[in-house]
Design a protein around this motif. Structure first.
Motif, PDB file in Angstrom:
ATOM      1  N   GLU A 110       0.841  -1.194   0.000  1.00  0.00           N
ATOM      2  CA  GLU A 110       0.000   0.000   0.000  1.00  0.00           C
ATOM      3  C   GLU A 110       0.877   1.244   0.000  1.00  0.00           C
ATOM      4  N   ARG A 137       1.214   4.810   1.106  1.00  0.00           N
ATOM      5  CA  ARG A 137       0.589   5.643   2.143  1.00  0.00           C
ATOM      6  C   ARG A 137       0.947   7.109   1.997  1.00  0.00           C
ATOM      7  N   ARG A 184       5.981   6.791   2.074  1.00  0.00           N
ATOM      8  CA  ARG A 184       5.705   5.708   3.023  1.00  0.00           C
ATOM      9  C   ARG A 184       4.960   4.581   2.321  1.00  0.00           C
ATOM     10  N   ARG A 226       3.264   0.424   3.099  1.00  0.00           N
ATOM     11  CA  ARG A 226       2.900  -0.598   4.085  1.00  0.00           C
ATOM     12  C   ARG A 226       2.724  -1.912   3.345  1.00  0.00           C
ATOM     13  N   ASP A 264       5.631  -1.397   8.137  1.00  0.00           N
ATOM     14  CA  ASP A 264       5.655  -0.028   7.647  1.00  0.00           C
ATOM     15  C   ASP A 264       7.068   0.359   7.236  1.00  0.00           C
TER      16      ASP A 264
END
Length: 139
Positions: free
Chosen positions: A39, A41, A45, A47, A120
């Motif tokens: 994902e 973010r 960032r 995830r 993360d």
């Protein structure tokens, strides 16, 4: 695995490390268990979420070595012999899933929630540096 013709070009010298990274990424992409999502973010960032239902935190291990994120799940081999399944659709095996990280990617943390392992990652903005190269004269 076949070698990439691109990296065998005589014009690309010293890219052996890049070739090795591409081969590791291709091998990791061929793995199918456990299923996962990646994902975005925002703001650099990411995830990674892996479906690891049935695993406890003690049975999972997340490591980073040489820009490779490795997630391992180990099952206890002490399964009850008397368990009789009419259908067994939930995988009960261990796994080793790897991801090749780009330069500068860091793992901020990992958490296990409702059978999902969230990892993360972030890519901090690189510091800008300017280096002045002195010019020598030949005389």
């Amino acid at each position: 695995m076949s070698r990439s013709i691109v990296f065998d070009s005589p014009f690309l010298l010293g890219f052996e490390h890049t070739r090795a990274l591409a081969e590791r990424a291709a091998k990791a992409a061929a793995e199918a268990y456990p299923p996962y999502n990646v994902e975005d973010r925002g703001e650099g960032r990411l995830r990674i979420t892996l479906a690891v239902a049935g695993f406890t935190p003690d049975q999972l291990q997340v490591t980073v070595e040489d820009r490779q994120l490795v997630v391992a799940g180990r099952r206890d081999d002490e399964r009850k012999a008397e368990d009789a399944y009419l259908h067994r659709g939930i995988a009960a095996r261990g796994f080793l899933r790897s991801f090749v990280l780009a330069d500068g990617m860091i793992v901020e943390g990992a958490s296990l929630e409702h059978g999902l392992l969230h990892i993360d990652l972030a890519r901090p903005e690189p510091e800008t540096s300017v280096k002045t190269i002195p010019i020598r004269s030949a005389g």
